[in-house]
Design an enzyme around this catalytic site. Structure first.
Site, PDB file in Angstrom:
ATOM      1  N   HIS A  59     -84.082   5.585  35.625  1.00 12.32           N
ATOM      2  CA  HIS A  59     -83.109   6.650  35.364  1.00 12.32           C
ATOM      3  C   HIS A  59     -82.509   6.431  33.978  1.00 12.32           C
ATOM      4  O   HIS A  59     -82.344   5.306  33.525  1.00 12.32           O
ATOM      5  CB  HIS A  59     -82.019   6.622  36.436  1.00 12.32           C
ATOM      6  CG  HIS A  59     -81.140   7.824  36.427  1.00 12.32           C
ATOM      7  ND1 HIS A  59     -80.125   8.004  35.514  1.00 12.32           N
ATOM      8  CD2 HIS A  59     -81.123   8.928  37.226  1.00 12.32           C
ATOM      9  CE1 HIS A  59     -79.518   9.155  35.749  1.00 12.32           C
ATOM     10  NE2 HIS A  59     -80.111   9.736  36.778  1.00 12.32           N
ATOM     11  N   GLU A 112     -85.700  14.372  33.738  1.00 13.23           N
ATOM     12  CA  GLU A 112     -84.262  14.599  33.605  1.00 13.23           C
ATOM     13  C   GLU A 112     -83.874  14.573  32.126  1.00 13.23           C
ATOM     14  O   GLU A 112     -83.751  13.494  31.542  1.00 13.23           O
ATOM     15  CB  GLU A 112     -83.479  13.516  34.345  1.00 13.23           C
ATOM     16  CG  GLU A 112     -83.627  13.554  35.847  1.00 13.23           C
ATOM     17  CD  GLU A 112     -82.530  12.737  36.520  1.00 13.23           C
ATOM     18  OE1 GLU A 112     -81.825  13.285  37.365  1.00 13.23           O
ATOM     19  OE2 GLU A 112     -82.372  11.558  36.170  1.00 13.23           O
ATOM     20  N   GLY A 161     -77.778  14.976  41.408  1.00 11.32           N
ATOM     21  CA  GLY A 161     -76.689  14.027  41.284  1.00 11.32           C
ATOM     22  C   GLY A 161     -75.469  14.446  42.082  1.00 11.32           C
ATOM     23  O   GLY A 161     -75.452  14.389  43.307  1.00 11.32           O
ATOM     24  N   GLY A 162     -74.435  14.888  41.376  1.00  9.78           N
ATOM     25  CA  GLY A 162     -73.156  15.176  42.002  1.00  9.78           C
ATOM     26  C   GLY A 162     -73.211  16.139  43.166  1.00  9.78           C
ATOM     27  O   GLY A 162     -72.449  16.001  44.136  1.00  9.78           O
ATOM     28  N   SER A 210     -77.973  18.629  36.316  1.00  4.91           N
ATOM     29  CA  SER A 210     -77.060  19.730  36.649  1.00  4.91           C
ATOM     30  C   SER A 210     -77.702  20.752  37.580  1.00  4.91           C
ATOM     31  O   SER A 210     -77.543  21.964  37.392  1.00  4.91           O
ATOM     32  CB  SER A 210     -76.543  20.399  35.364  1.00  4.91           C
ATOM     33  OG  SER A 210     -75.777  19.488  34.600  1.00  4.91           O
ATOM     34  N   GLY A 251     -75.104  15.680  34.432  1.00  2.82           N
ATOM     35  CA  GLY A 251     -73.663  15.658  34.630  1.00  2.82           C
ATOM     36  C   GLY A 251     -72.865  16.444  33.613  1.00  2.82           C
ATOM     37  O   GLY A 251     -71.637  16.354  33.583  1.00  2.82           O
ATOM     38  N   ASN A 270     -79.141  11.603  44.430  1.00  2.00           N
ATOM     39  CA  ASN A 270     -78.764  10.324  43.841  1.00  2.00           C
ATOM     40  C   ASN A 270     -77.239  10.231  43.834  1.00  2.00           C
ATOM     41  O   ASN A 270     -76.574  10.895  43.039  1.00  2.00           O
ATOM     42  CB  ASN A 270     -79.319  10.223  42.413  1.00  2.00           C
ATOM     43  CG  ASN A 270     -78.923   8.934  41.717  1.00  2.00           C
ATOM     44  OD1 ASN A 270     -78.405   8.011  42.337  1.00  2.00           O
ATOM     45  ND2 ASN A 270     -79.168   8.870  40.421  1.00  2.00           N
ATOM     46  N   TRP A 271     -76.696   9.423  44.734  1.00  2.00           N
ATOM     47  CA  TRP A 271     -75.237   9.303  44.839  1.00  2.00           C
ATOM     48  C   TRP A 271     -74.637   8.463  43.718  1.00  2.00           C
ATOM     49  O   TRP A 271     -73.425   8.431  43.542  1.00  2.00           O
ATOM     50  CB  TRP A 271     -74.867   8.696  46.199  1.00  2.00           C
ATOM     51  CG  TRP A 271     -74.872   9.694  47.319  1.00  2.00           C
ATOM     52  CD1 TRP A 271     -75.493  10.910  47.330  1.00  2.00           C
ATOM     53  CD2 TRP A 271     -74.228   9.565  48.595  1.00  2.00           C
ATOM     54  NE1 TRP A 271     -75.284  11.544  48.527  1.00  2.00           N
ATOM     55  CE2 TRP A 271     -74.513  10.740  49.329  1.00  2.00           C
ATOM     56  CE3 TRP A 271     -73.475   8.563  49.188  1.00  2.00           C
ATOM     57  CZ2 TRP A 271     -74.045  10.950  50.624  1.00  2.00           C
ATOM     58  CZ3 TRP A 271     -73.007   8.756  50.478  1.00  2.00           C
ATOM     59  CH2 TRP A 271     -73.285   9.938  51.190  1.00  2.00           C
ATOM     60  N   LYS A 272     -75.470   7.761  42.962  1.00  2.00           N
ATOM     61  CA  LYS A 272     -75.006   6.898  41.877  1.00  2.00           C
ATOM     62  C   LYS A 272     -73.932   5.933  42.418  1.00  2.00           C
ATOM     63  O   LYS A 272     -74.045   5.454  43.541  1.00  2.00           O
ATOM     64  CB  LYS A 272     -74.521   7.744  40.696  1.00  2.00           C
ATOM     65  CG  LYS A 272     -75.613   8.708  40.205  1.00  2.00           C
ATOM     66  CD  LYS A 272     -75.255   9.438  38.946  1.00  2.00           C
ATOM     67  CE  LYS A 272     -76.397  10.351  38.537  1.00  2.00           C
ATOM     68  NZ  LYS A 272     -76.134  11.052  37.255  1.00  2.00           N
ATOM     69  N   GLU A 309     -79.615   6.505  32.941  1.00  2.00           N
ATOM     70  CA  GLU A 309     -78.420   5.668  32.959  1.00  2.00           C
ATOM     71  C   GLU A 309     -78.784   4.183  33.008  1.00  2.00           C
ATOM     72  O   GLU A 309     -78.003   3.333  32.580  1.00  2.00           O
ATOM     73  CB  GLU A 309     -77.525   6.067  34.132  1.00  2.00           C
ATOM     74  CG  GLU A 309     -76.928   7.456  33.952  1.00  2.00           C
ATOM     75  CD  GLU A 309     -76.422   8.093  35.224  1.00  2.00           C
ATOM     76  OE1 GLU A 309     -75.974   9.253  35.149  1.00  2.00           O
ATOM     77  OE2 GLU A 309     -76.483   7.456  36.293  1.00  2.00           O
TER      78      GLU A 309
END
Length: 249
Positions: A97, A167, A233-234, A212, A173, A11-13, A99
Site C-alpha cells: 500500500h 490506487e 478505505g474510510g 476515495s 483519502g 481496508n480499516w487502516k 502508505e
C-alpha cells in the site's frame, strides 16, 4: 476481457476497536439476507483479525491483514508474519500500500518478497500500485505503475489466486478521484504489464481500484472495463456505507 468475480475489500487502516465489530454484524446480516454479486473482505488492524474472523465465520465475509513481514519468523519486534495472520483467521493480505511504500520506505523488491511469503502461508495477496500527484502531472502514471508491477509481482504468482489494486496516491483519502477514462487507461496498462510479467494465464486476475471510493461513485467506477473490484478505505468502516459500495458491484 473476461474477469473473475469482482472483489470488494475494505481496508480499516489504523481504525477500529472491539466495539467496531458491530459493523461486521450489520454487514453479515445484510449479505446473508441478500447475497452480494461479488466477493467481500475486510482487512482490520491486526488486533481485530481473530475476533473479526470469529464474527464473520460461516458468512460471505473474508478477513485479511494489512501487511506482513517477508520473513517467516525471527527477532522483528512489532512485526507480524504471514503465518501469524493465517493462524489468526486471515485469508488475504494487503501488500505494498502507498502508505507502506511512502511512510515505511517499502520497495518493489520488498513487496515482492512479502507476496511470496503470503503465498507460502496460504494467503491471497492484494498487491498495491499507484502514482503520486507529481508523477501524474508529469505524464508518468502508466510508466510508474508498469514498473511497480514488473518488480512487485514475484513469478510464483502465476497460476495462483491474487489481486492487484491500483490506487493513485493523490486520490487516497482526499476526496479526489481520477476520471473514468484515466482509471480505464491505467487498469489496461496494469493488465498488459501483468500478462507480460506472468503470462496470459492471469487474464482473469482482478485489478481493484482504490482511492476515495464511496457509495455514490462505486457503481460507475466498478463498471469501467478492467476494473475487477475495489479497495475501500474510510467508507468500509461503516457497514451501511460499505454495503452501498458492494451493491454497486
Amino acid at each position: 476481457m473476461k474477469q473473475s468475480v469482482k472483489l470488494v475489500a475494505g481496508n480499516w487502516k489504523m481504525n477500529g476497536l472491539g466495539a467496531s465489530l458491530t459493523e461486521v454484524e450489520v454487514l453479515r446480516a445484510a449479505l446473508e439476507s441478500e447475497p452480494a454479486a461479488c466477493r467481500v473482505a475486510l482487512c482490520p488492524p491486526a488486533t481485530l483479525i481473530e475476533r473479526m474472523a470469529r464474527a464473520a465465520a460461516g458468512s460471505p465475509i473474508g478477513v485479511g491483514g494489512q501487511d506482513c513481514r517477508a520473513e517467516t519468523h525471527g527477532a522483528f519486534t512489532g512485526d507480524v508474519s504471514a503465518a501469524m495472520l493465517r493462524d489468526a483467521g486471515a485469508t488475504l493480505v494487503i501488500l505494498g500500500h502507498s502508505e507502506r511504500r511512502q511512510g515505511h520506505g517499502e520497495t518493489d523488491l520488498l513487496v515482492s518478497a512479502k507476496a511470496e511469503a503470503a503465498l507460502g502461508a496460504g494467503l491471497e495477496p492484494i498487491v498495491c500500485v499507484g502514482e503520486t500527484l507529481q508523477q501524474r502531472e508529469a505524464g508518468q502514471a502508466v510508466d510508474v505503475v508498469r514498473s511497480q508491477i514488473m518488480a512487485s509481482l514475484p513469478l510464483v504468482l502465476a497460476g495462483r489466486d491474487f489481486a492487484v489494486a491500483y490506487e493513485p496516491v493523490w486520490a487516497i483519502g482526499t476526496g479526489l478521484t481520477p476520471t473514468l477514462e484515466q482509471i480505464e487507461e491505467v487498469h489496461r496498462a496494469v493488465r498488459a504489464a501483468m500478462i507480460e510479467r506472468l503470462g496470459p494465464g492471469i487474464a482473469a486476475t482482478p485489478i481493484l481500484y482504490g482511492g476515495s471510493v464511496k457509495p455514490d461513485n462505486a457503481a460507475e467506477i466498478l463498471a469501467v472495463p478492467e476494473v475487477g473490484g475495489a479497495l475501500v478505505g474510510g467508507a468500509s468502516l461503516r457497514g451501511a456505507d460499505f454495503l452501498g459500495i458492494i451493491r454497486g458491484a
